[in-house]
Design a protein around this motif. Structure first.
Motif, PDB file in Angstrom:
ATOM      1  N   LEU A   1       0.905  -1.261  -0.171  1.00 44.21           N
ATOM      2  CA  LEU A   1      -0.040   0.020  -0.071  1.00 44.21           C
ATOM      3  C   LEU A   1       0.897   1.273  -0.050  1.00 44.21           C
ATOM      4  O   LEU A   1       0.726   2.275  -0.763  1.00 44.21           O
ATOM      5  N   ALA A   2       1.847   1.158   0.607  1.00 41.55           N
ATOM      6  CA  ALA A   2       2.713   2.454   0.793  1.00 41.55           C
ATOM      7  C   ALA A   2       3.485   2.740  -0.598  1.00 41.55           C
ATOM      8  O   ALA A   2       3.533   3.944  -1.139  1.00 41.55           O
ATOM      9  N   GLU A   3       3.818   1.609  -1.341  1.00 42.33           N
ATOM     10  CA  GLU A   3       4.205   1.842  -2.476  1.00 42.33           C
ATOM     11  C   GLU A   3       3.330   2.633  -3.639  1.00 42.33           C
ATOM     12  O   GLU A   3       3.575   3.235  -4.458  1.00 42.33           O
ATOM     13  N   LEU A   4       2.030   2.196  -3.372  1.00 35.74           N
ATOM     14  CA  LEU A   4       0.909   2.709  -4.406  1.00 35.74           C
ATOM     15  C   LEU A   4       0.725   4.103  -3.756  1.00 35.74           C
ATOM     16  O   LEU A   4       0.505   4.958  -4.713  1.00 35.74           O
ATOM     17  N   LEU A   5       0.764   4.597  -2.587  1.00 32.56           N
ATOM     18  CA  LEU A   5       0.519   5.841  -2.228  1.00 32.56           C
ATOM     19  C   LEU A   5       1.728   6.799  -2.844  1.00 32.56           C
ATOM     20  O   LEU A   5       1.628   7.921  -3.285  1.00 32.56           O
ATOM     21  N   GLU A   6       2.794   6.244  -2.800  1.00 34.35           N
ATOM     22  CA  GLU A   6       4.130   6.757  -3.168  1.00 34.35           C
ATOM     23  C   GLU A   6       4.016   7.030  -4.676  1.00 34.35           C
ATOM     24  O   GLU A   6       4.264   7.993  -5.340  1.00 34.35           O
ATOM     25  N   LYS A   7       3.467   6.113  -5.349  1.00 32.03           N
ATOM     26  CA  LYS A   7       3.297   6.156  -6.857  1.00 32.03           C
ATOM     27  C   LYS A   7       2.379   7.029  -7.271  1.00 32.03           C
ATOM     28  O   LYS A   7       2.392   7.862  -8.352  1.00 32.03           O
ATOM     29  N   PHE A   8       1.045   7.128  -6.586  1.00 35.31           N
ATOM     30  CA  PHE A   8       0.094   7.934  -7.117  1.00 35.31           C
ATOM     31  C   PHE A   8       0.043   9.521  -6.382  1.00 35.31           C
ATOM     32  O   PHE A   8      -0.526  10.530  -6.805  1.00 35.31           O
ATOM     33  N   SER A   9       1.092   9.625  -5.323  1.00 37.14           N
ATOM     34  CA  SER A   9       1.408  10.737  -4.730  1.00 37.14           C
ATOM     35  C   SER A   9       2.773  11.164  -4.663  1.00 37.14           C
ATOM     36  O   SER A   9       3.363  10.969  -3.655  1.00 37.14           O
ATOM     37  N   PRO A  10       3.512  11.402  -5.813  1.00 40.90           N
ATOM     38  CA  PRO A  10       4.770  11.480  -5.696  1.00 40.90           C
ATOM     39  C   PRO A  10       5.237  12.483  -4.757  1.00 40.90           C
ATOM     40  O   PRO A  10       4.573  13.646  -4.662  1.00 40.90           O
ATOM     41  N   GLY A  11       6.387  12.466  -4.006  1.00 40.95           N
ATOM     42  CA  GLY A  11       6.754  13.393  -3.051  1.00 40.95           C
ATOM     43  C   GLY A  11       6.051  13.366  -1.582  1.00 40.95           C
ATOM     44  O   GLY A  11       6.313  14.097  -0.935  1.00 40.95           O
ATOM     45  N   ALA A  12       4.912  12.636  -1.568  1.00 39.56           N
ATOM     46  CA  ALA A  12       4.522  12.423  -0.404  1.00 39.56           C
ATOM     47  C   ALA A  12       5.270  12.125   0.752  1.00 39.56           C
ATOM     48  O   ALA A  12       6.135  11.114   0.425  1.00 39.56           O
ATOM     49  N   ARG A  13       5.169  12.497   2.168  1.00 36.60           N
ATOM     50  CA  ARG A  13       5.818  11.773   3.228  1.00 36.60           C
ATOM     51  C   ARG A  13       5.051  10.842   3.538  1.00 36.60           C
ATOM     52  O   ARG A  13       3.961  10.815   4.372  1.00 36.60           O
ATOM     53  N   ILE A  14       5.516   9.443   3.695  1.00 35.43           N
ATOM     54  CA  ILE A  14       4.781   8.320   4.049  1.00 35.43           C
ATOM     55  C   ILE A  14       5.971   7.639   5.234  1.00 35.43           C
ATOM     56  O   ILE A  14       6.938   7.080   4.864  1.00 35.43           O
ATOM     57  N   THR A  15       5.056   7.214   6.120  1.00 42.11           N
ATOM     58  CA  THR A  15       5.707   6.471   7.181  1.00 42.11           C
ATOM     59  C   THR A  15       4.891   5.270   7.774  1.00 42.11           C
ATOM     60  O   THR A  15       3.654   5.368   7.781  1.00 42.11           O
ATOM     61  N   VAL A  16       5.721   4.056   7.200  1.00 46.06           N
ATOM     62  CA  VAL A  16       4.928   2.796   7.813  1.00 46.06           C
ATOM     63  C   VAL A  16       5.458   2.488   9.356  1.00 46.06           C
ATOM     64  O   VAL A  16       6.535   2.037   9.617  1.00 46.06           O
ATOM     65  N   HIS A  17       4.403   2.148  10.230  1.00 46.21           N
ATOM     66  CA  HIS A  17       4.973   2.029  11.589  1.00 46.21           C
ATOM     67  C   HIS A  17       5.021   0.608  11.796  1.00 46.21           C
ATOM     68  O   HIS A  17       4.006   0.007  11.089  1.00 46.21           O
ATOM     69  N   ALA A  18       5.611   0.127  12.950  1.00 45.40           N
ATOM     70  CA  ALA A  18       5.802  -1.294  13.363  1.00 45.40           C
ATOM     71  C   ALA A  18       4.473  -1.803  13.728  1.00 45.40           C
ATOM     72  O   ALA A  18       3.572  -0.998  14.180  1.00 45.40           O
ATOM     73  N   PRO A  19       4.098  -2.843  13.501  1.00 46.35           N
ATOM     74  CA  PRO A  19       2.690  -3.563  14.137  1.00 46.35           C
ATOM     75  C   PRO A  19       2.407  -3.491  15.498  1.00 46.35           C
ATOM     76  O   PRO A  19       3.605  -3.368  16.259  1.00 46.35           O
ATOM     77  N   ASP A  20       1.523  -3.161  15.813  1.00 46.96           N
ATOM     78  CA  ASP A  20       1.038  -3.033  17.358  1.00 46.96           C
ATOM     79  C   ASP A  20       0.015  -3.769  17.648  1.00 46.96           C
ATOM     80  O   ASP A  20      -1.134  -3.823  16.864  1.00 46.96           O
ATOM     81  N   PRO A  21       0.023  -4.865  18.658  1.00 48.76           N
ATOM     82  CA  PRO A  21       0.996  -5.272  19.326  1.00 48.76           C
ATOM     83  C   PRO A  21       2.001  -6.061  18.326  1.00 48.76           C
ATOM     84  O   PRO A  21       1.373  -6.846  17.314  1.00 48.76           O
ATOM     85  N   ALA A  22       3.250  -6.210  18.512  1.00 44.57           N
ATOM     86  CA  ALA A  22       4.073  -7.121  17.511  1.00 44.57           C
ATOM     87  C   ALA A  22       3.951  -8.548  18.286  1.00 44.57           C
ATOM     88  O   ALA A  22       4.568  -9.192  18.838  1.00 44.57           O
ATOM     89  N   ARG A  23       2.791  -9.193  17.744  1.00 42.19           N
ATOM     90  CA  ARG A  23       2.381 -10.782  18.306  1.00 42.19           C
ATOM     91  C   ARG A  23       3.295 -11.646  17.721  1.00 42.19           C
ATOM     92  O   ARG A  23       3.872 -11.220  16.591  1.00 42.19           O
ATOM     93  N   THR A  24       3.476 -12.625  18.169  1.00 43.95           N
ATOM     94  CA  THR A  24       4.273 -13.725  17.482  1.00 43.95           C
ATOM     95  C   THR A  24       3.688 -14.070  16.387  1.00 43.95           C
ATOM     96  O   THR A  24       2.275 -14.491  16.271  1.00 43.95           O
ATOM     97  N   PRO A  25       4.210 -14.222  15.029  1.00 46.17           N
ATOM     98  CA  PRO A  25       3.452 -14.867  13.998  1.00 46.17           C
ATOM     99  C   PRO A  25       2.829 -16.273  14.187  1.00 46.17           C
ATOM    100  O   PRO A  25       3.543 -17.214  14.932  1.00 46.17           O
TER     101      PRO A  25
END
Length: 235
Positions: free
Chosen positions: A211-235
């Motif tokens: 999704l972040a890649e799509l946002l960057e593609k369709f909004s060039p120059g946007a400031r995008i941060t993907v945050h760590a999972p919450d909570p970081a449960r065990t897979p």
């Protein structure tokens, strides 16, 4: 993160396998649906059909887990489906997926392709932090019914997302309110990808990156941060 996201202990007790990944974005470009976003929705429907291989969406293990959680807080999952299942059902019909606006199309495509609830909120319209809680039943949920603005109230015990002004989404991710939804004028947003076990956390992170890649593609120059999972449960 500029916006605080809090999951209450009551919700964690009800759904210990819950994880969310947030994508914070500024300087976005939105507008009407485009040929590009429409093509993504069509491709998502094709990916979904391959994934399900003739099964109904609710037979997918992740969707089945969401149905169990909806039942646990008193909602009938066959009537009020989680957002991913509802979109998936529409994707498999002849009418296909709705075209809303560019940003909504992007996250709806991701939701359908991977069968994971994804939502987007306009950061400029959110008041204070956002909390996932079990409702008392007194909270306000401003919405529109029959073309008229009305204020509804969630059921007591219902799981809702809310901010300081009231409920932003009822029944976890079933029905978003119009106050904070992304419009064609939105330039800042928080996108939430919500998962339950058995979906591995690593898979949620991979979907968020897509999704972040799509946002960057369709909004060039946007400031995008993907945050760590919450909570970081065990897979």
């Amino acid at each position: 993160m500029t916006l605080t996201l809090t999951v209450s202990d009551e919700v964690r007790a009800l759904a210990p396998g819950f994880t969310h990944v947030a994508i914070e974005a500024y300087g976005l470009v939105n507008g009407p649906s485009t040929d590009g976003s429409s093509a993504l929705l069509d491709d998502a429907a094709r990916r979904l059909a391959v994934r399900l291989d003739g099964r109904a969406p609710h037979e997918d293990p992740h969707m089945a887990a969401w149905r169990e959680v909806y039942t646990a807080f008193g909602s009938k999952p066959s009537r009020t489906r989680n957002s991913a299942e509802a979109l998936a059902k529409r994707a498999l019909t002849e009418a296909g997926l709705p075209r809303i606006n560019l940003l909504v199309d992007l996250y709806n495509a991701i939701s359908v392709a991977h069968l994971i609830p994804v939502g987007g909120e306009d950061l400029d319209r959110v008041q204070g932090g956002m909390r996932l809680v079990r409702a008392t039943g007194d909270e306000d949920f401003p919405t529109v019914a029959g073309g008229t603005e009305v204020v509804e109230h969630p059921d007591a015990g219902e799981i809702v997302w809310c901010d300081e002004a009231g409920v932003t989404c009822r029944r976890w991710n079933w029905r978003q309110g119009p106050r904070t939804r992304l419009t064609e004028e939105s330039v800042s947003a928080i996108f939430l990808l919500e998962s339950l076990a058995p979906m591995p956390v690593a898979d949620v992170e991979t979907v968020a990156a897509e999704l972040a890649e799509l946002l960057e593609k369709f909004s060039p120059g946007a400031r995008i941060t993907v945050h760590a999972p919450d909570p970081a449960r065990t897979p």
